[in-house]
Design an enzyme around this catalytic site. Structure first.
Site, PDB file in Angstrom:
ATOM      1  CB  ALA A 142     -23.058   7.506   8.978  1.00 46.38           C
TER       2      ALA A 142
ATOM      3  CG  HIS B 103       2.653  -6.809  -2.443  1.00 50.79           C
ATOM      4  ND1 HIS B 103       1.425  -7.432  -2.323  1.00 50.79           N
ATOM      5  CD2 HIS B 103       3.578  -7.712  -2.026  1.00 50.79           C
ATOM      6  CE1 HIS B 103       1.601  -8.656  -1.867  1.00 50.79           C
ATOM      7  NE2 HIS B 103       2.905  -8.847  -1.685  1.00 50.79           N
TER       8      HIS B 103
END
Length: 473
Positions: free
Chosen positions: A188, A452
């Site tokens: 990372a 949504h």
């Protein structure tokens, strides 16, 4: 200042200061010892300032692609000094925030370097102050949260000099923008710095000794990340052995042997060592106390106990995963266990529920077992996948490169692991972390309503896909 406490915490990183706060909340008289700045490496030289740098790179990326959104930006330039100044300002703000929290929770903050000596119920803590004088403190319990530091590999000629060969500290406060940068290691830390410098115009080479980048991640996600990074211009060499890193007046040379055995000597302006970390175990007096140290990490049980009466250890000091949120959670479990029944944490620390995040572009995040690890453990699995290209919000954002992958136990529906690559996945991963903590099944997740339009709908679709029920692809 008192010399008698219920708990003394050595180290004020995210594990240490959170532990001190929780102890104070539980009525313990608490002190915290720090030799540098409150907040430790994470707030001052790690997690936070690097994210500030990466935010600048993200803005740069958007500015360079403004025409894709119907906007005109004539010229985009990097003001390196201003980028670094902003990052340091963010770090300073948070360090001051920790200082406020210590005061609010009535925690004594003691500046100096600590070492341990044998005591009665717990080791004595000797603090050498900035004036060079020693102060002896005693407590019923002592917690080590001294963290870790960047690793050198002298036998391979990989040693940072702080000028041309950098660790994370120098990499986040560059005096110049290197034209050619070598990043050794693709975990990372290495990938985040590679992503940052590449976005700001540097020619970046990433050398990884293992067969693939981001080696702790799921192989499928790792492959997608490598493909995307290469498309952005990163030069990635896997199966690469780097030796004899040498700095001259203005450049760094390195011998790089590729996976086919071909060796080349290459020249760079700067190099970053991102080859792991080592625990800060030196000069604490651990050996004399009988604490077990293996490969620079203190051995502990699931509640932070070292085996030495009254002595505990948490965070990077105790081994992987080397993550701030892991340290904080370990610390809370340890303190609550010390507090006793009715206040104690009922379960030992479980590393399998620790999420991992890489804040590159694209972002990478995961929790639990990879597909390969689940198979190795003998699970009969089912796997769901859903690409960002099938998600309306991702298309609207112009962030269609991405995927969510979920791994379930075919028999029980247990969520074994979740793996993501794409925009904002470091925020999305928490949904699956909660699912694992709450022991939700594929059916529970399938019946969950996702708003949504959001990128989180890819999570739902991936779950549905594991049972062949994906709706939008």
């Amino acid at each position: 200042m008192s010399t008698q406490y219920d708990l003394i915490v050595i180290g004020s990183g995210p594990g240490g200061y959170v532990s001190a706060i929780r102890a104070s909340q539980l009525g313990m008289k608490t002190a915290i010892i720090e030799r540098e700045a409150l907040g430790g490496i994470c707030l001052n030289w790690g997690c936070i300032p690097t994210k500030a740098l990466l935010r600048s790179a993200e803005v740069m990326h958007l500015a360079k692609h403004a025409k894709d959104f119907g906007l005109k930006i004539d010229k985009v330039e990097v003001d390196l000094e201003a980028v670094v100044k902003r990052s340091r300002g963010v770090a300073g703000q948070l360090s001051n925030g920790v200082k406020f929290l210590m005061k609010k929770n009535k925690i004594d903050v003691i500046e100096g370097t600590a070492r341990l000596e044998k005591g009665t119920t717990a080791p004595k803590v000797i603090v050498k102050g900035k004036d060079g004088k020693d102060t002896t403190l005693e407590a019923r319990h002592v917690m080590l949260a001294t963290g870790a530091r960047a690793r050198d590999i002298p036998q391979a000629g990989l040693v940072a000099d702080g000028k041309l060969i950098w660790t994370y500290r120098e990499a986040m406060t560059p005096d110049v923008m290197p034209k050619r940068l070598l990043v050794i290691g693709s975990g990372a830390i290495g990938i985040e710095f590679a992503s940052f410098y590449n976005e700001l115009g540097c020619e970046v080479t990433v050398a990884e000794v293992l067969p693939r980048i981001l080696p702790v991640e799921d192989a499928e996600i790792s492959a997608m990340a490598e493909k995307d990074f290469k498309k952005q211009g990163l030069n990635i060499i896997t199966g690469a052995k780097v030796e004899n890193l040498k700095a001259s007046k203005n450049t760094v040379t390195a011998d790089i042997t590729n996976k086919d055995g071909k060796k080349e000597s290459k020249e760079f302006d700067r190099a970053i060592l991102a080859v792991g970390i080592v625990g800060n175990v030196e000069n604490l007096g651990l050996e004399a106390l009988g604490a077990k140290v293996e490969k620079t990490h203190v051995k502990v049980d699931g509640f932070g106990k070292t085996g030495v009466p009254g002595l505990y250890a948490i965070g990077d000091l105790t081994g992987p995963p080397w993550l701030a949120h892991k340290a904080s959670h370990e610390g809370v479990i340890c303190v609550e266990a010390i507090a006793g029944k009715g206040k104690g944490h009922p379960e030992p620390f479980d590393a399998s529920n620790v999420p991992g995040c890489t804040y590159s572009h694209p972002q990478v995040a995961s929790v639990g077992f990879t597909e390969a690890a689940a198979k190795e453990k003998g699970y009969d699995i089912k796997v769901g996948r859903f690409p960002f290209i099938g998600n309306g919000k991702a298309i609207a954002m112009g962030e269609t490169n991405g995927m969510v992958k979920t791994v379930f136990d075919k028999k029980t529906g247990e969520l074994l692991g979740a793996h993501m690559i794409g925009a904002e996945v470091t925020e999305l991963i928490q949904g699956y972390v909660i699912a694992r903590q709450g022991e939700l099944t594929d059916i529970d997740l399938a019946h969950t309503i996702f708003a949504h339009p959001t990128i989180s709908e890819t999570m739902h679709e991936s779950v549905l896909d594991a049972d062949g029920k994906a709706l939008h692809i």
